[in-house]
Design a protein around this motif. Structure first.
Motif, PDB file in Angstrom:
ATOM      1  N   GLY A   6       9.692  -8.459  60.877  1.00  0.00           N
ATOM      2  CA  GLY A   6       9.835  -7.641  62.068  1.00  0.00           C
ATOM      3  C   GLY A   6      10.861  -8.228  63.017  1.00  0.00           C
ATOM      4  N   ALA A   7      10.918  -7.675  64.224  1.00  0.00           N
ATOM      5  CA  ALA A   7      11.978  -8.063  65.163  1.00  0.00           C
ATOM      6  C   ALA A   7      11.461  -8.747  66.425  1.00  0.00           C
ATOM      7  CB  ALA A   7      12.792  -6.829  65.558  1.00  0.00           C
ATOM      8  N   ALA A   8      10.171  -9.062  66.490  1.00  0.00           N
ATOM      9  CA  ALA A   8       9.632  -9.663  67.710  1.00  0.00           C
ATOM     10  C   ALA A   8      10.351 -10.967  68.043  1.00  0.00           C
ATOM     11  CB  ALA A   8       8.135  -9.902  67.553  1.00  0.00           C
ATOM     12  N   GLY A   9      10.538 -11.838  67.035  1.00  0.00           N
ATOM     13  CA  GLY A   9      11.212 -13.106  67.275  1.00  0.00           C
ATOM     14  C   GLY A   9      12.667 -12.935  67.643  1.00  0.00           C
ATOM     15  N   VAL A  10      13.280 -11.883  67.141  1.00  0.00           N
ATOM     16  CA  VAL A  10      14.684 -11.612  67.455  1.00  0.00           C
ATOM     17  C   VAL A  10      14.854 -11.358  68.943  1.00  0.00           C
ATOM     18  CG1 VAL A  10      16.572  -9.966  67.150  1.00  0.00           C
ATOM     19  CG2 VAL A  10      15.251 -10.743  65.162  1.00  0.00           C
ATOM     20  N   PHE A  11      14.009 -10.515  69.505  1.00  0.00           N
ATOM     21  CA  PHE A  11      14.138 -10.191  70.924  1.00  0.00           C
ATOM     22  C   PHE A  11      13.818 -11.403  71.796  1.00  0.00           C
ATOM     23  CE2 PHE A  11      14.102  -5.940  69.218  1.00  0.00           C
ATOM     24  CZ  PHE A  11      14.907  -5.229  70.089  1.00  0.00           C
ATOM     25  N   THR A  12      12.867 -12.223  71.355  1.00  0.00           N
ATOM     26  CA  THR A  12      12.559 -13.448  72.105  1.00  0.00           C
ATOM     27  C   THR A  12      13.763 -14.373  72.129  1.00  0.00           C
ATOM     28  OG1 THR A  12      10.217 -13.313  71.494  1.00  0.00           O
ATOM     29  CG2 THR A  12      11.043 -15.456  72.217  1.00  0.00           C
ATOM     30  N   GLY A  13      14.393 -14.567  70.970  1.00  0.00           N
ATOM     31  CA  GLY A  13      15.570 -15.430  70.909  1.00  0.00           C
ATOM     32  C   GLY A  13      16.753 -14.870  71.675  1.00  0.00           C
ATOM     33  N   ALA A  14      16.910 -13.558  71.623  1.00  0.00           N
ATOM     34  CA  ALA A  14      18.021 -12.930  72.334  1.00  0.00           C
ATOM     35  C   ALA A  14      17.860 -13.039  73.842  1.00  0.00           C
ATOM     36  CB  ALA A  14      18.138 -11.466  71.919  1.00  0.00           C
ATOM     37  N   GLU A  15      16.615 -13.016  74.298  1.00  0.00           N
ATOM     38  CA  GLU A  15      16.331 -13.018  75.731  1.00  0.00           C
ATOM     39  C   GLU A  15      16.477 -14.409  76.348  1.00  0.00           C
ATOM     40  OE1 GLU A  15      12.807 -11.155  78.574  1.00  0.00           O
ATOM     41  OE2 GLU A  15      12.291 -12.040  76.647  1.00  0.00           O
ATOM     42  N   GLU A  16      16.377 -15.462  75.548  1.00  0.00           N
ATOM     43  CA  GLU A  16      16.398 -16.823  76.082  1.00  0.00           C
ATOM     44  C   GLU A  16      17.650 -17.070  76.916  1.00  0.00           C
ATOM     45  OE1 GLU A  16      16.033 -19.574  72.901  1.00  0.00           O
ATOM     46  OE2 GLU A  16      13.929 -19.106  72.490  1.00  0.00           O
ATOM     47  N   GLY A  17      17.422 -17.679  78.056  1.00  0.00           N
ATOM     48  CA  GLY A  17      18.544 -18.008  78.934  1.00  0.00           C
ATOM     49  C   GLY A  17      19.167 -16.815  79.622  1.00  0.00           C
ATOM     50  N   GLY A  18      18.483 -15.679  79.579  1.00  0.00           N
ATOM     51  CA  GLY A  18      19.006 -14.485  80.234  1.00  0.00           C
ATOM     52  C   GLY A  18      20.186 -13.871  79.518  1.00  0.00           C
ATOM     53  N   PHE A  19      20.309 -14.146  78.204  1.00  0.00           N
ATOM     54  CA  PHE A  19      21.466 -13.621  77.472  1.00  0.00           C
ATOM     55  C   PHE A  19      21.334 -12.117  77.257  1.00  0.00           C
ATOM     56  CE2 PHE A  19      24.086 -12.783  73.721  1.00  0.00           C
ATOM     57  CZ  PHE A  19      25.246 -13.469  74.043  1.00  0.00           C
ATOM     58  N   TYR A  20      20.214 -11.700  76.712  1.00  0.00           N
ATOM     59  CA  TYR A  20      19.941 -10.269  76.500  1.00  0.00           C
ATOM     60  C   TYR A  20      18.822  -9.875  77.451  1.00  0.00           C
ATOM     61  CZ  TYR A  20      19.107  -5.835  74.079  1.00  0.00           C
ATOM     62  OH  TYR A  20      18.977  -4.498  73.790  1.00  0.00           O
ATOM     63  N   HIS A  21      19.022  -8.776  78.175  1.00  0.00           N
ATOM     64  CA  HIS A  21      18.060  -8.352  79.193  1.00  0.00           C
ATOM     65  C   HIS A  21      17.223  -7.194  78.648  1.00  0.00           C
ATOM     66  CE1 HIS A  21      20.011 -10.917  82.182  1.00  0.00           C
ATOM     67  NE2 HIS A  21      21.161 -10.477  81.710  1.00  0.00           N
ATOM     68  N   LEU A  22      15.940  -7.472  78.436  1.00  0.00           N
ATOM     69  CA  LEU A  22      15.064  -6.472  77.827  1.00  0.00           C
ATOM     70  C   LEU A  22      14.825  -5.272  78.727  1.00  0.00           C
ATOM     71  CD1 LEU A  22      12.377  -8.757  76.125  1.00  0.00           C
ATOM     72  CD2 LEU A  22      14.300  -7.578  75.055  1.00  0.00           C
ATOM     73  N   ASP A  23      15.074  -5.416  80.023  1.00  0.00           N
ATOM     74  CA  ASP A  23      14.830  -4.313  80.944  1.00  0.00           C
ATOM     75  C   ASP A  23      16.073  -3.462  81.165  1.00  0.00           C
ATOM     76  OD1 ASP A  23      16.218  -6.304  82.266  1.00  0.00           O
ATOM     77  OD2 ASP A  23      15.117  -6.091  84.156  1.00  0.00           O
ATOM     78  N   GLN A  24      17.160  -3.752  80.435  1.00  0.00           N
ATOM     79  CA  GLN A  24      18.390  -2.982  80.575  1.00  0.00           C
ATOM     80  C   GLN A  24      18.736  -2.305  79.251  1.00  0.00           C
ATOM     81  OE1 GLN A  24      21.539  -5.495  82.063  1.00  0.00           O
ATOM     82  NE2 GLN A  24      20.288  -6.312  83.738  1.00  0.00           N
ATOM     83  N   PRO A  25      19.396  -1.151  79.325  1.00  0.00           N
ATOM     84  CA  PRO A  25      19.783  -0.477  78.079  1.00  0.00           C
ATOM     85  C   PRO A  25      20.694  -1.343  77.218  1.00  0.00           C
ATOM     86  CG  PRO A  25      19.994   1.010  79.948  1.00  0.00           C
ATOM     87  CD  PRO A  25      19.756  -0.357  80.517  1.00  0.00           C
ATOM     88  N   GLY A  26      20.483  -1.247  75.930  1.00  0.00           N
ATOM     89  CA  GLY A  26      21.327  -1.940  74.960  1.00  0.00           C
ATOM     90  C   GLY A  26      21.466  -1.056  73.735  1.00  0.00           C
TER      91      GLY A  26
END
Length: 259
Positions: A127-147
């Motif tokens: 699945g992709a749960a770990g992907v989003f966690t890794g992407a979010e680290e350090g504010g790199f990918y913002h889960l609350d913004q469109p992507g």
């Protein structure tokens, strides 16, 4: 350590797209795939051109500034996806995800020259749960913004349960206003699906699966499509092809917006 005695999907795709990061095992496998489906090179190269156009389109016309490429594969000959997006929006952040050792090595080199890319090692069968966690680290990918999430051919490496889990995870975690870009190898010929699936499972340790178009269409059920389902190489053509040829395979999918 990369085991080049066994073919890999990433290196086989690289070969068909005109790359040089492949070995004898990949070349032998590619020859057998070509004998089964002589249009494979055209299909893979066409899908890559459309992927480049799609990230440009989403960056320019929908102001998307962050992308996830799940099952990214090896860098292409010429312009890379993050370069295409960043040419439109300079600070676009791009996350590449794969588990192939050679892909990860190339990704490490990419990080040395571009602060707005990140490479994550992940087995997408989980699945992709770990992907989003890794992407979010350090504010790199913002889960609350469109992507935008790109799933180009990765579903071909997953069985039905894992594919459903991956698409479900991505759909659930993308913010409202995000885009899901999804395509896969499909055939309208059930016998061809079985033959192609058997061949991929014989050739590649990670296996493979060729599905009928209806199965792939189901991944986008309930979403508003901004590019109609069909042959991806005609997404931007006035002569869009929604129907699937009776024989062989094509890259089939669509683009949909997360409500």
């Amino acid at each position: 350590m990369v085991d080049v005695s066994q073919p890999s999907t990433a290196r086989i795709h690289d070969l068909f797209r005109g790359g040089t990061d492949n070995y004898e095992s990949d070349q032998i496998a590619a020859l057998r795939i070509h004998r089964l489906a002589s249009t494979t090179e055209e299909v893979l190269r066409g899908a890559r051109r459309v992927a480049l156009r799609t990230v440009r389109h989403l960056a320019r016309h929908h102001r998307i500034g962050q992308f996830l490429d799940l099952g990214c594969g090896l860098p292409d000959v010429g312009v890379q996806l993050h370069e295409a997006a960043q040419k439109v929006r300079r600070n676009t952040r791009f996350v590449y995800v794969d588990r192939d050792p050679m892909v990860l090595a190339h990704g490490g080199m990419m990080l040395e020259t571009n602060d707005h890319t990140r490479v994550i090692k992940a087995d997408l069968r989980d699945g992709a749960a770990g992907v989003f966690t890794g992407a979010e680290e350090g504010g790199f990918y913002h889960l609350d913004q469109p992507g935008a999430a790109l799933l180009g051919f990765i579903l071909d490496e997953l069985d039905d349960a894992d594919a459903d889990r991956l698409v479900g995870d991505v759909r659930a975690r993308l913010a409202s206003g995000s885009y899901l870009v999804l395509y896969s190898l499909v055939s309208a010929d059930q016998q061809f699906c079985r033959r192609a699936t058997a061949l991929l499972n014989e050739l590649v340790p990670t296996g493979g699966r060729v599905r009928p178009p209806g199965h792939v269409a189901g991944f986008l059920t309930g979403l508003k499509r901004t590019r109609p389902l069909g042959d991806v190489t005609t997404w931007y053509s006035p002569q869009h092809h929604a129907t699937v040829p009776p024989t062989g395979w094509i890259a089939y999918g669509g683009i949909a917006r997360i409500p």
